[in-house]
Design a protein around this motif. Sequence first.
Motif, PDB file in Angstrom:
ATOM      1  N   LEU A   1      29.787  -2.615  21.263  1.00 30.65           N
ATOM      2  CA  LEU A   1      29.143  -3.336  22.345  1.00 30.65           C
ATOM      3  C   LEU A   1      28.486  -4.621  21.838  1.00 30.65           C
ATOM      4  CD1 LEU A   1      28.239  -3.462  25.289  1.00 30.65           C
ATOM      5  CD2 LEU A   1      26.306  -2.009  24.664  1.00 30.65           C
TER       6      LEU A   1
ATOM      7  N   ALA B   1      28.021  -8.404  23.613  1.00 27.55           N
ATOM      8  CA  ALA B   1      26.806  -8.431  24.435  1.00 27.55           C
ATOM      9  C   ALA B   1      25.560  -8.360  23.565  1.00 27.55           C
ATOM     10  CB  ALA B   1      26.824  -7.254  25.411  1.00 27.55           C
ATOM     11  N   HIS B   2      24.458  -8.772  24.158  1.00 28.61           N
ATOM     12  CA  HIS B   2      23.153  -8.582  23.536  1.00 28.61           C
ATOM     13  C   HIS B   2      22.311  -7.757  24.486  1.00 28.61           C
ATOM     14  CE1 HIS B   2      20.975 -11.797  25.871  1.00 28.61           C
ATOM     15  NE2 HIS B   2      22.212 -12.224  26.018  1.00 28.61           N
ATOM     16  N   VAL B   3      21.157  -7.325  24.032  1.00 25.27           N
ATOM     17  CA  VAL B   3      20.320  -6.435  24.826  1.00 25.27           C
ATOM     18  C   VAL B   3      18.882  -6.943  24.879  1.00 25.27           C
ATOM     19  CG1 VAL B   3      21.693  -4.345  24.428  1.00 25.27           C
ATOM     20  CG2 VAL B   3      19.918  -4.979  22.793  1.00 25.27           C
TER      21      VAL B   3
ATOM     22  N   VAL C   1      21.844  -4.914  29.276  1.00 20.98           N
ATOM     23  CA  VAL C   1      22.997  -5.277  28.457  1.00 20.98           C
ATOM     24  C   VAL C   1      23.581  -6.538  29.077  1.00 20.98           C
ATOM     25  CG1 VAL C   1      25.244  -4.533  27.599  1.00 20.98           C
ATOM     26  CG2 VAL C   1      23.431  -2.837  27.955  1.00 20.98           C
TER      27      VAL C   1
ATOM     28  N   LEU D   1      32.201  -4.761  30.424  1.00 22.11           N
ATOM     29  CA  LEU D   1      30.911  -4.067  30.371  1.00 22.11           C
ATOM     30  C   LEU D   1      30.773  -3.099  31.536  1.00 22.11           C
ATOM     31  CD1 LEU D   1      28.223  -6.788  29.518  1.00 22.11           C
ATOM     32  CD2 LEU D   1      29.271  -5.125  27.989  1.00 22.11           C
TER      33      LEU D   1
ATOM     34  N   VAL E   1      30.431   0.578  29.984  1.00 23.73           N
ATOM     35  CA  VAL E   1      29.047   0.993  29.748  1.00 23.73           C
ATOM     36  C   VAL E   1      28.527   1.680  31.011  1.00 23.73           C
ATOM     37  CG1 VAL E   1      26.782   0.286  28.910  1.00 23.73           C
ATOM     38  CG2 VAL E   1      28.818  -0.982  28.192  1.00 23.73           C
TER      39      VAL E   1
ATOM     40  N   SER F   1      17.587   0.067  22.352  1.00 22.69           N
ATOM     41  CA  SER F   1      18.547  -0.973  22.718  1.00 22.69           C
ATOM     42  C   SER F   1      19.354  -1.422  21.504  1.00 22.69           C
ATOM     43  CB  SER F   1      17.848  -2.162  23.386  1.00 22.69           C
ATOM     44  OG  SER F   1      16.967  -2.804  22.492  1.00 22.69           O
TER      45      SER F   1
ATOM     46  N   LEU G   1      23.799  -1.060  20.783  1.00 19.37           N
ATOM     47  CA  LEU G   1      24.783  -2.067  20.370  1.00 19.37           C
ATOM     48  C   LEU G   1      25.906  -1.469  19.530  1.00 19.37           C
ATOM     49  CD1 LEU G   1      22.442  -5.068  19.581  1.00 19.37           C
ATOM     50  CD2 LEU G   1      23.953  -4.793  21.561  1.00 19.37           C
TER      51      LEU G   1
END
Length: 109
Positions: A3, A7-9, A22, A33, A37, A91, A95
């Motif tokens: 992930l 993406a970042h969180v 996310v 996503l 997810v 979080s 990832l």
Amino acid sequence: MHLGDIAHVRAGDKGDISQISVIAYDPADYPLLARAVTCERIVGHFAQLPVSVIQRYELPALGALNFVLHGALHGGVTRSIALDLHGKTLSAQLLDLEIDPATPCGVAP
């Protein structure tokens, strides 16, 4: 792929609730996503946590998903004897979730 590759969180916590957003780096990755997810995958990824309820909010205009995990913090940040169960730690762990862009559901077989 993980992930964290697409993406970042962002995270927050209040009481016994952890909230994890996310956010796709590239808006073109948002559909992946949204497929990969899911609440079920989040609960599976955090199987060791006593999550009682999980809610998912879709924010396609932002290329983001927001998850609210009730019960994830073992009673709350100030009540827990467990270390590093705050939202930002969860979080960062998220990832590592494996996703597969080649499958229709985004999940590795």
